[in-house]
Design a protein around this motif. Structure first.
Motif, short mmCIF file in Angstrom:
data_model
loop_
_atom_site.label_atom_id
_atom_site.label_comp_id
_atom_site.label_asym_id
_atom_site.label_seq_id
_atom_site.Cartn_x
_atom_site.Cartn_y
_atom_site.Cartn_z
N GLY A 93 107.55 23.03 69.51
CA GLY A 93 107.23 21.65 69.93
C GLY A 93 106.77 20.81 68.71
N ARG A 94 105.96 19.77 68.85
CA ARG A 94 105.56 18.86 67.63
C ARG A 94 104.59 19.70 66.74
NH1 ARG A 94 105.55 13.52 67.29
NH2 ARG A 94 105.95 13.36 69.57
N GLY A 95 105.02 19.54 65.56
CA GLY A 95 104.30 20.34 64.46
C GLY A 95 104.95 21.67 64.29
N ALA A 96 105.59 21.99 65.04
CA ALA A 96 106.26 23.47 64.88
C ALA A 96 107.80 23.58 65.00
CB ALA A 96 105.37 24.51 65.65
N ASP A 100 114.24 17.55 62.19
CA ASP A 100 115.53 17.04 62.44
C ASP A 100 116.35 17.75 63.75
OD1 ASP A 100 115.66 19.48 61.32
OD2 ASP A 100 117.62 19.21 60.21
N LEU A 101 115.48 18.50 64.54
CA LEU A 101 115.85 19.32 65.64
C LEU A 101 115.19 18.77 66.80
CD1 LEU A 101 116.15 22.94 64.20
CD2 LEU A 101 118.02 21.25 64.58
N PRO A 102 115.65 18.84 68.00
CA PRO A 102 115.09 18.46 69.17
C PRO A 102 113.98 19.43 69.73
CG PRO A 102 117.52 19.00 69.79
CD PRO A 102 117.17 19.03 68.43
N GLU A 103 112.74 19.09 70.24
CA GLU A 103 112.09 20.21 70.60
C GLU A 103 112.65 21.09 71.71
OE1 GLU A 103 108.26 18.29 71.62
OE2 GLU A 103 108.09 17.33 69.74
N ARG A 104 112.07 22.31 71.62
CA ARG A 104 112.51 23.37 72.68
C ARG A 104 111.18 23.95 73.13
NH1 ARG A 104 115.60 28.50 71.42
NH2 ARG A 104 114.45 29.00 73.21
N ARG A 105 111.55 24.87 74.02
CA ARG A 105 110.46 25.68 74.60
C ARG A 105 110.77 27.29 74.64
NH1 ARG A 105 106.84 24.93 80.06
NH2 ARG A 105 106.06 23.09 79.07
N TYR A 106 110.07 28.01 73.99
CA TYR A 106 110.56 29.48 74.17
C TYR A 106 109.64 29.96 75.21
CZ TYR A 106 112.04 28.89 69.39
OH TYR A 106 112.76 28.46 68.32
N ASP A 134 117.73 33.12 68.56
CA ASP A 134 118.08 33.48 67.19
C ASP A 134 116.90 33.52 66.22
OD1 ASP A 134 120.79 33.60 65.30
OD2 ASP A 134 119.06 32.66 64.18
N LEU A 135 116.62 34.65 65.65
CA LEU A 135 115.35 35.03 64.97
C LEU A 135 115.31 33.81 63.73
CD1 LEU A 135 113.06 36.72 63.86
CD2 LEU A 135 114.52 37.97 62.62
N GLY A 136 116.38 33.30 63.11
CA GLY A 136 116.37 32.39 62.08
C GLY A 136 115.61 31.02 62.70
N GLU A 137 116.06 30.74 63.89
CA GLU A 137 115.60 29.27 64.67
C GLU A 137 114.26 29.83 64.70
OE1 GLU A 137 116.02 26.50 68.53
OE2 GLU A 137 116.98 28.70 68.34
N VAL A 138 113.50 30.68 65.13
CA VAL A 138 112.34 31.02 65.23
C VAL A 138 111.47 30.79 63.94
CG1 VAL A 138 110.53 32.63 66.12
CG2 VAL A 138 112.63 32.60 67.34
N VAL A 139 112.25 31.66 62.88
CA VAL A 139 111.45 31.40 61.70
C VAL A 139 111.38 29.92 61.14
CG1 VAL A 139 111.93 32.04 59.07
CG2 VAL A 139 112.16 33.63 60.91
N VAL A 142 108.40 28.35 62.68
CA VAL A 142 106.95 28.82 62.21
C VAL A 142 106.99 28.27 60.58
CG1 VAL A 142 105.84 30.78 61.26
CG2 VAL A 142 106.96 31.18 63.30
N ARG A 143 107.81 28.13 59.83
CA ARG A 143 107.90 27.52 58.69
C ARG A 143 107.64 26.13 58.87
NH1 ARG A 143 112.94 28.86 54.70
NH2 ARG A 143 111.50 27.56 53.34
N ALA A 144 108.08 25.50 60.12
CA ALA A 144 107.78 23.99 60.28
C ALA A 144 106.04 23.93 60.29
CB ALA A 144 108.41 23.45 61.34
N ALA A 145 105.64 24.79 61.25
CA ALA A 145 104.14 24.93 61.45
C ALA A 145 103.38 25.02 60.24
CB ALA A 145 103.84 26.04 62.61
#
Length: 394
Positions: A93-96, A100-106, A134-139, A142-145
């Motif tokens: 979500g916002r801040g995490a 440049d990517l649309p928000e998503r919900r895990y 994909d683990l890369g997307e999750v990483v 977290v980097r964005a956060a």
């Protein structure tokens, strides 16, 4: 423990998988840091959609992920307020989420209890679950956060996720990789009795806040009443009937300096490394496409040796890249390279191209690489899967 400059408060990002995890495993530390003036952000990956509803009042919510999610959102909001009001972000979500990517919900992946009493992956994890992502997307999220909060330190689970929950394990890896990539210290929650702690936090002074926070999670735990003989004692009963006691201290182990590994996964690469990996994958695809286009008609007797060999090369290249580097981007680059090389070589001869004939081998070579690449792109990231046995919680 962090790299905060002396001119401002320490900023700490605490990463968890579901609502209640932040309170049950690090609530005392959150409250203590806030009392000391630190800026604390809790990052929660999922809304715990698959958790049980323990009380009769909440039982009708069970089995309805959307309603469970809404209820658990209210629980975590109340719990965080009781701890002192840290900032809160939802993963994706916002801040995490990269801007440049649309928000998503895990979504909560669920779990089941193994014969050893530890959690294992659920057999029916949803396709949009945390462990299917994909683990890369999750990483990257977290980097964005880390960037949006300006975190000086990151805290999350140890590598076993505390008790094996696949979502906990996934967030350990994501937080660890993200912290390393952002060059921020990473610390893991460990059992105070394990002897592994580098840092311990005395949480008895904030016990009342932690109790108030735990009591907000009525859907997940049954909190034991205050013991007049020991008012500082705090315990609760989990859905599977196990009673847990809050420790007097919360303990953390610092992440050791990473040892070089080869090859890196795509998620661990720097931005330049990712760009180089995609370019190399594209070149390999061009090479494979050119080789296949030129040789796929070769036969030994009636056996289409050229088609078999080139198809196996495409299969090995795409599957190998996906398994080793866990990257859809690199697989896509390979596929694009193959298609471009094939089309360029075919266009040289026009409709009467001698390279791709209107026969069985020609048709197979025309479509097989695209189908193989699409299938390899489509399969889920398997890095979070673990052994599976009997059914259980969250």
């Amino acid at each position: 423990m962090s790299k905060a400059p002396a001119t401002r408060p320490e900023r700490v990002l605490i990463v968890h998988a579901h609502p209640d995890d932040e309170t049950l495993s690090s609530g005392g530390t959150i409250a203590t840091l806030l009392e000391r003036g630190a800026e604390v952000t809790v990052l929660t990956a999922t809304r715990g959609e698959r958790g049980e509803m323990l009380t009769e009042q909440l039982a009708p919510l069970a089995g309805d992920p959307a309603r469970v999610a809404r209820h658990r959102e209210t629980e975590i909001a109340a719990a965080l307020a009781a701890l002192g009001g840290p900032q809160h972000l939802w993963l994706g979500g916002r801040g995490a989420r990269p801007t440049d990517l649309p928000e998503r919900r895990y979504v909560d992946s669920g779990m089941q209890w193994g014969p050893d009493g530890r959690a294992t992956a659920a057999d029916d994890a949803p396709t949009d679950s945390l462990t299917a992502a994909d683990l890369g997307e999750v990483v990257d999220d977290v980097r964005a956060a880390i960037r949006s909060t300006g975190a000086d330190a990151v805290i999350s689970y140890a590598d076993d996720g505390g008790y094996g929950h696949p979502d906990h394990v996934r967030m350990h890896h994501a937080a660890q990789y993200a912290a390393r990539a952002e060059e921020v210290p990473f610390s893991m929650i460990v059992d105070p009795a394990s002897g592994q702690a580098d840092v311990t936090v005395d949480v008895l002074p904030v016990r009342a806040k932690v109790r108030a926070a735990v009591e907000q999670y009525r859907s997940q735990v049954a909190v034991d009443p205050v013991d007049p003989a020991d008012p500082s004692a705090l315990s609760w009963v989990m859905p599977h009937g196990v009673r847990q006691h809050a420790p007097a201290v919360e303990a953390f182990r610092h992440d050791a300096a990473p040892q070089p590994t080869a090859p890196q996964t795509y998620a661990e690469m720097s931005g330049q490394g990712k760009a180089a990996a995609v370019v190399v994958s594209l070149l390999l695809g061009l090479l494979a496409g050119g080789l296949g286009t030129v040789t796929h008609q070769q036969t030994i007797g009636a056996f289409p040796v050229g088609l078999v060999v080139t198809t196996l090369i495409v299969l090995g290249l795409t599957v190998g890249v996906r398994l080793v580097y866990r990257s859809r981007a690199m697989v896509a680059a390979v596929g694009i390279g193959i298609l471009v090389a094939t089309q360029v070589l075919v266009s040289v001869g026009g409709e009467s191209s001698p390279l791709v004939l209107a026969n069985a081998a020609g048709y197979v070579w025309t479509f097989a690489p695209a189908v193989i690449a699409a299938l390899v792109l489509a399969w889920p990231d398997l890095s979070g899967l673990r052994s599976r046995t009997a059914p259980g919680r969250e």
